[in-house]
Design a protein around this motif. Structure first.
Motif, mmCIF file in Angstrom:
data_model
loop_
_atom_site.group_PDB
_atom_site.id
_atom_site.type_symbol
_atom_site.label_atom_id
_atom_site.label_comp_id
_atom_site.label_asym_id
_atom_site.label_seq_id
_atom_site.Cartn_x
_atom_site.Cartn_y
_atom_site.Cartn_z
ATOM 1 N N THR A 3 0.845 -1.098 0.215
ATOM 2 C CA THR A 3 0.085 -0.102 -0.063
ATOM 3 C C THR A 3 0.767 1.057 -0.089
ATOM 4 O O THR A 3 1.896 1.467 0.818
ATOM 5 N N GLN A 4 0.652 2.106 -1.036
ATOM 6 C CA GLN A 4 1.415 3.356 -0.939
ATOM 7 C C GLN A 4 0.794 4.295 0.241
ATOM 8 O O GLN A 4 -0.213 4.191 0.625
ATOM 9 N N GLU A 5 1.871 4.862 0.866
ATOM 10 C CA GLU A 5 1.655 5.914 2.137
ATOM 11 C C GLU A 5 1.971 7.237 1.595
ATOM 12 O O GLU A 5 2.951 7.589 1.018
ATOM 13 N N PHE A 6 0.995 7.936 2.068
ATOM 14 C CA PHE A 6 1.199 9.383 1.969
ATOM 15 C C PHE A 6 1.581 9.949 3.239
ATOM 16 O O PHE A 6 1.276 10.029 4.259
ATOM 17 N N GLU A 54 -3.632 14.391 -5.849
ATOM 18 C CA GLU A 54 -4.578 13.300 -6.879
ATOM 19 C C GLU A 54 -3.723 13.001 -7.993
ATOM 20 O O GLU A 54 -3.797 11.482 -8.112
ATOM 21 N N PHE A 57 -0.566 10.596 -6.464
ATOM 22 C CA PHE A 57 -1.040 9.504 -5.601
ATOM 23 C C PHE A 57 -2.188 8.639 -6.329
ATOM 24 O O PHE A 57 -2.670 7.645 -5.859
ATOM 25 N N ILE A 59 -5.550 9.202 -6.876
ATOM 26 C CA ILE A 59 -6.848 9.195 -6.053
ATOM 27 C C ILE A 59 -7.523 10.528 -6.186
ATOM 28 O O ILE A 59 -6.867 11.244 -6.772
ATOM 29 N N VAL A 79 -5.747 11.437 3.592
ATOM 30 C CA VAL A 79 -5.214 10.753 2.298
ATOM 31 C C VAL A 79 -5.079 9.408 2.583
ATOM 32 O O VAL A 79 -5.171 8.817 1.517
ATOM 33 N N ASN A 80 -4.360 8.880 3.691
ATOM 34 C CA ASN A 80 -3.812 7.615 3.798
ATOM 35 C C ASN A 80 -5.006 6.853 3.812
ATOM 36 O O ASN A 80 -5.132 5.618 3.394
ATOM 37 N N GLN A 82 -8.080 7.053 2.374
ATOM 38 C CA GLN A 82 -8.361 6.834 0.720
ATOM 39 C C GLN A 82 -7.567 6.174 0.094
ATOM 40 O O GLN A 82 -7.951 5.220 -0.786
ATOM 41 N N LEU A 83 -6.142 6.189 0.330
ATOM 42 C CA LEU A 83 -4.950 5.153 -0.392
ATOM 43 C C LEU A 83 -5.703 3.783 -0.023
ATOM 44 O O LEU A 83 -5.672 2.741 -0.717
ATOM 45 N N LYS A 84 -5.999 3.561 1.401
ATOM 46 C CA LYS A 84 -6.112 2.076 1.848
ATOM 47 C C LYS A 84 -7.613 1.705 1.125
ATOM 48 O O LYS A 84 -7.470 0.663 0.754
#
Length: 87
Positions: A3-6, A54, A57, A59, A79-80, A82-84
């Motif tokens: 998972t990408q992390e902000f 946006e 990342f 999203i 933001v994290n 939403q990434l998850k």
């Protein structure tokens, strides 16, 4: 799949790239719980910041993201989340 992390470092970089930093504000200091307006970022700067997040990342942020999340800490958390959810 990872998972990408902000991170707050990502946010600081994007703020500097998109809107710069006010002379009176040290983005390298303790800014996590300071309001974006207090940090010198008005609506246009935050709109640019949101667009950069946006694109980078992949999203889509809610139109009210900065109204609902007025500090770097809460924005990074949102933001994290939403990434998850996008995984």
């Amino acid at each position: 799949m990872a998972t990408q992390e902000f991170t707050v470092q990502d946010l600081k970089r994007i703020l500097r790239e998109g809107a710069g930093a006010a002379e009176a504000v040290d983005l390298d200091g303790d800014i996590l719980d300071r309001d974006f307006e207090e940090l010198g970022y008005e609506s246009l700067a935050l709109l640019e910041t949101g667009g950069r997040i946006e694109r980078e990342f992949g999203i889509e942020l809610d139109d009210e993201i900065f109204a609902d999340h007025r500090t770097p800490r809460t924005l990074v958390e949102a933001v994290n989340a939403q990434l998850k959810a996008a995984v």
